[in-house]
Design an enzyme around this catalytic site. Structure first.
Site, PDB file in Angstrom:
ATOM      1  N   TYR A  79      81.496  60.131  56.387  1.00  0.00           N
ATOM      2  CA  TYR A  79      80.381  59.234  56.698  1.00  0.00           C
ATOM      3  C   TYR A  79      79.064  60.010  56.696  1.00  0.00           C
ATOM      4  CZ  TYR A  79      77.948  55.352  58.993  1.00  0.00           C
ATOM      5  OH  TYR A  79      77.086  54.322  59.281  1.00  0.00           O
ATOM      6  N   SER A  98      71.654  56.025  57.789  1.00  0.00           N
ATOM      7  CA  SER A  98      72.037  56.114  59.194  1.00  0.00           C
ATOM      8  C   SER A  98      71.375  57.340  59.807  1.00  0.00           C
ATOM      9  CB  SER A  98      73.568  56.255  59.295  1.00  0.00           C
ATOM     10  OG  SER A  98      73.993  56.646  60.581  1.00  0.00           O
TER      11      SER A  98
END
Length: 257
Positions: A156, A143
């Site tokens: 995350y 990401s």
């Protein structure tokens, strides 16, 4: 009758987290491009619907939790037996996290995010690489959060950074076999996972309004579509990227700046 060879013609592909979002769109795209795909996921209903969508001809599935090594070992082996090995592994499985500061965060939920993203990718490589043909490709969905820090999303961000470290190590270890390993690093994308993140991070109850607010910070003015991100995975998994390894491919509309 095809008039030209497609980009994954005859390739055998393993996809984790292929039941929804980016993963499901990638499965569709890979099949369109000539691949045979084995999908590993936790949602048995969605796995069944994938098989029904493709009549179990181009797509087969195995239920498994990517964070559970014994389940992954069995699922990867099952896919390898069906396809007689792999040419491309797309380690895509992931989950979101609650938006809250580190000091308020529960360590069990923190660890769960690491387990799915980091251990999941590790298990895919550990058990999939021995079944991967020399000259093959491994792509991990990381990401933009793997390349930057965002407040209140520590698990995350940490997991996505760790995936890049795993990729860089694997790319060195597997290079003697001609196997390429890279990460795909999407920015905000039109998925249910992103909707949840947007609602929590903006404080807006409506997912569409939250997405519009976040899109204001993207130079291209919009989210990625899952198809656009899947195209990035296709590029890294195909022979078009045969000289690319140990790197990150950012698909974010300029979000990182």
């Amino acid at each position: 009758m095809r008039l030209e060879m497609t980009r994954l013609e005859g390739k055998r592909v393993l996809v984790t987290g292929g039941e929804s979002g980016i993963g499901r769109e990638a499965v569709r795209l890979f099949v369109e491009e000539g691949a045979l795909v084995h999908v590993i996921g936790v949602n048995r209903g969605e796995l069944k619907s994938l098989e029904e969508e493709f009549h179990a001809e181009s797509v087969t599935t195995s239920p498994a939790d990517v964070s559970n090594e014994s389940e992954m070992s069995e699922a990867v082996k099952a896919g390898g037996d069906i396809l007689s090995g792999f040419d491309f592994i797309f380690a895509n499985a992931g989950i979101g996290c609650e938006v809250e500061p580190i000091v308020d965060r529960d360590s069990t939920s923190f660890r769960k995010v690491l387990d799915v993203h980091v251990m999941g990718a590790f298990h895919a490589i550990k058990h999939g690489a021995p079944l991967l043909a020399d000259g093959g490709s491994i792509v991990i969905t990381s990401s933009t959060a793997g390349l930057a820090g965002y407040e209140n999303t520590a698990p995350y961000v940490a997991a996505k950074h760790a995936q890049i470290g795993l990729m860089r190590t694997a790319s060195k270890e597997l290079a003697p076999r001609g196997i390429r390993v890279n990460t795909l690093n999407p920015g905000p994308t039109q998925t249910a996972l992103q909707d949840g993140i947007a609602v929590q991070s903006t404080g807006l109850a409506d997912a569409k309004a939250a997405a519009e607010e976040i899109a204001k910070s993207i130079p291209l003015g919009r989210y990625n579509t899952p198809r656009e991100v899947a195209e990035g995975a296709l590029f890294l998994g195909s022979d078009a990227s045969r000289s690319i390894t140990g790197t990150t491919l950012v698909v974010d509309g300029g979000f990182l700046g």
